[in-house]
Design a protein around this motif. Sequence first.
Motif, PDB file in Angstrom:
ATOM      1  N   SER A   7       0.853  -1.188   0.000  1.00 21.43           N
ATOM      2  CA  SER A   7       0.000   0.000   0.000  1.00 21.43           C
ATOM      3  C   SER A   7       0.884   1.232   0.000  1.00 21.43           C
ATOM      4  N   GLY A   8       0.277   2.376  -0.279  1.00 18.64           N
ATOM      5  CA  GLY A   8       1.002   3.631  -0.190  1.00 18.64           C
ATOM      6  C   GLY A   8       1.412   4.255  -1.505  1.00 18.64           C
ATOM      7  N   GLY A   9       1.164   3.556  -2.593  1.00 19.67           N
ATOM      8  CA  GLY A   9       1.504   4.133  -3.891  1.00 19.67           C
ATOM      9  C   GLY A   9       0.557   5.250  -4.271  1.00 19.67           C
ATOM     10  N   GLY A  10       0.867   5.923  -5.378  1.00 18.42           N
ATOM     11  CA  GLY A  10       0.007   6.991  -5.832  1.00 18.42           C
ATOM     12  C   GLY A  10       0.719   7.921  -6.770  1.00 18.42           C
ATOM     13  N   LEU A  11       0.068   9.057  -7.013  1.00 21.75           N
ATOM     14  CA  LEU A  11       0.615  10.096  -7.886  1.00 21.75           C
ATOM     15  C   LEU A  11       1.257  11.179  -7.027  1.00 21.75           C
ATOM     16  N   VAL A  12       2.479  11.529  -7.365  1.00 20.84           N
ATOM     17  CA  VAL A  12       3.196  12.545  -6.596  1.00 20.84           C
ATOM     18  C   VAL A  12       3.982  13.410  -7.571  1.00 20.84           C
ATOM     19  N   GLN A  13       4.164  14.651  -7.210  1.00 25.11           N
ATOM     20  CA  GLN A  13       4.932  15.566  -8.052  1.00 25.11           C
ATOM     21  C   GLN A  13       6.428  15.326  -7.887  1.00 25.11           C
ATOM     22  N   PRO A  14       7.221  15.656  -8.883  1.00 26.77           N
ATOM     23  CA  PRO A  14       8.678  15.544  -8.736  1.00 26.77           C
ATOM     24  C   PRO A  14       9.150  16.305  -7.502  1.00 26.77           C
ATOM     25  N   GLY A  15      10.047  15.670  -6.765  1.00 26.23           N
ATOM     26  CA  GLY A  15      10.538  16.247  -5.522  1.00 26.23           C
ATOM     27  C   GLY A  15       9.738  15.839  -4.305  1.00 26.23           C
ATOM     28  N   GLY A  16       8.617  15.188  -4.526  1.00 29.45           N
ATOM     29  CA  GLY A  16       7.765  14.775  -3.427  1.00 29.45           C
ATOM     30  C   GLY A  16       8.214  13.485  -2.777  1.00 29.45           C
ATOM     31  N   SER A  17       7.409  13.043  -1.816  1.00 28.52           N
ATOM     32  CA  SER A  17       7.739  11.845  -1.039  1.00 28.52           C
ATOM     33  C   SER A  17       6.548  10.903  -0.993  1.00 28.52           C
ATOM     34  N   LEU A  18       6.859   9.632  -0.840  1.00 18.87           N
ATOM     35  CA  LEU A  18       5.860   8.600  -0.599  1.00 18.87           C
ATOM     36  C   LEU A  18       6.445   7.582   0.367  1.00 18.87           C
ATOM     37  N   ARG A  19       5.569   6.946   1.116  1.00 21.31           N
ATOM     38  CA  ARG A  19       5.974   5.853   1.991  1.00 21.31           C
ATOM     39  C   ARG A  19       5.165   4.627   1.617  1.00 21.31           C
ATOM     40  N   LEU A  20       5.852   3.634   1.116  1.00 22.78           N
ATOM     41  CA  LEU A  20       5.204   2.369   0.788  1.00 22.78           C
ATOM     42  C   LEU A  20       5.260   1.437   1.992  1.00 22.78           C
ATOM     43  N   SER A  21       4.203   0.643   2.139  1.00 23.72           N
ATOM     44  CA  SER A  21       4.151  -0.361   3.195  1.00 23.72           C
ATOM     45  C   SER A  21       3.832  -1.718   2.585  1.00 23.72           C
ATOM     46  N   CYS A  22       4.328  -2.753   3.212  1.00 22.00           N
ATOM     47  CA  CYS A  22       4.034  -4.116   2.796  1.00 22.00           C
ATOM     48  C   CYS A  22       3.780  -4.940   4.041  1.00 22.00           C
ATOM     49  N   ALA A  23       2.549  -5.398   4.179  1.00 25.69           N
ATOM     50  CA  ALA A  23       2.171  -6.218   5.329  1.00 25.69           C
ATOM     51  C   ALA A  23       2.183  -7.679   4.932  1.00 25.69           C
ATOM     52  N   ALA A  24       2.808  -8.482   5.769  1.00 22.15           N
ATOM     53  CA  ALA A  24       2.938  -9.906   5.480  1.00 22.15           C
ATOM     54  C   ALA A  24       2.083 -10.735   6.421  1.00 22.15           C
ATOM     55  N   SER A  25       1.590 -11.843   5.895  1.00 14.81           N
ATOM     56  CA  SER A  25       0.910 -12.808   6.741  1.00 14.81           C
ATOM     57  C   SER A  25       1.852 -13.985   6.973  1.00 14.81           C
ATOM     58  N   GLY A  26       1.470 -14.873   7.874  1.00 16.62           N
ATOM     59  CA  GLY A  26       2.295 -16.033   8.132  1.00 16.62           C
ATOM     60  C   GLY A  26       3.256 -15.799   9.273  1.00 16.62           C
ATOM     61  N   SER A  27       4.108 -16.772   9.503  1.00 12.93           N
ATOM     62  CA  SER A  27       4.946 -16.759  10.694  1.00 12.93           C
ATOM     63  C   SER A  27       6.441 -16.626  10.432  1.00 12.93           C
ATOM     64  N   ILE A  28       6.827 -16.420   9.164  1.00 15.27           N
ATOM     65  CA  ILE A  28       8.257 -16.430   8.866  1.00 15.27           C
ATOM     66  C   ILE A  28       8.854 -15.044   8.674  1.00 15.27           C
ATOM     67  N   PHE A  29       8.039 -14.003   8.801  1.00 20.88           N
ATOM     68  CA  PHE A  29       8.500 -12.656   8.447  1.00 20.88           C
ATOM     69  C   PHE A  29       9.809 -12.308   9.126  1.00 20.88           C
ATOM     70  N   SER A  30       9.913 -12.512  10.425  1.00 23.79           N
ATOM     71  CA  SER A  30      11.091 -12.074  11.171  1.00 23.79           C
ATOM     72  C   SER A  30      12.348 -12.864  10.800  1.00 23.79           C
ATOM     73  N   PHE A  31      12.175 -13.976  10.121  1.00 24.47           N
ATOM     74  CA  PHE A  31      13.313 -14.794   9.718  1.00 24.47           C
ATOM     75  C   PHE A  31      13.723 -14.557   8.264  1.00 24.47           C
ATOM     76  N   ALA A  32      12.987 -13.703   7.583  1.00 28.41           N
ATOM     77  CA  ALA A  32      13.147 -13.545   6.138  1.00 28.41           C
ATOM     78  C   ALA A  32      13.807 -12.232   5.773  1.00 28.41           C
ATOM     79  N   ALA A  33      14.488 -12.241   4.629  1.00 30.84           N
ATOM     80  CA  ALA A  33      14.933 -10.996   4.010  1.00 30.84           C
ATOM     81  C   ALA A  33      13.759 -10.403   3.248  1.00 30.84           C
ATOM     82  N   MET A  34      13.671  -9.083   3.282  1.00 36.09           N
ATOM     83  CA  MET A  34      12.590  -8.390   2.598  1.00 36.09           C
ATOM     84  C   MET A  34      13.173  -7.418   1.585  1.00 36.09           C
ATOM     85  N   GLY A  35      12.441  -7.218   0.517  1.00 31.92           N
ATOM     86  CA  GLY A  35      12.941  -6.305  -0.490  1.00 31.92           C
ATOM     87  C   GLY A  35      11.822  -5.574  -1.209  1.00 31.92           C
TER      88      GLY A  35
END
Length: 115
Positions: A7-35
């Motif tokens: 989530s967090g995508g959208g339209l932004v003007q040059p020079g602007g900022s965005l914060r993307l988020s990715c929520a995971a389900s399951g039990s392995i998140f803390s053991f995994a590399a994320m990208g």
Amino acid sequence: QVQLVESGGGLVQPGGSLRLSCAASGSIFSFAAMGWYRQAPGKERELVARISRLSSTNYADSVKGRCTISRDNAKKTVYLQMNSLKPEDTAIYYCNLNYVGRDYWGQGTQVTVSS
């Protein structure tokens, strides 16, 4: 079963900022590399930023100094803070979880940088 929801995508003007988020389900998140990867029209998917399970990070040269990847293991969420956005950052951004050699992908979120 692992599911990733960006989530967090959208339209932004040059020079602007965005914060993307990715929520995971399951039990392995803390053991995994994320990208975060991105794919622009007519181009191959490329790595934007990656964070290991121990929070070591690496970035594509094109975003160094402008993007910060972070993770919250308690919330099973990875973030990508993007600043000083440029038109060439326009792409679909995908979240990736890598665990014991297996990749999981989110559905992607569109980021458009345009005036």
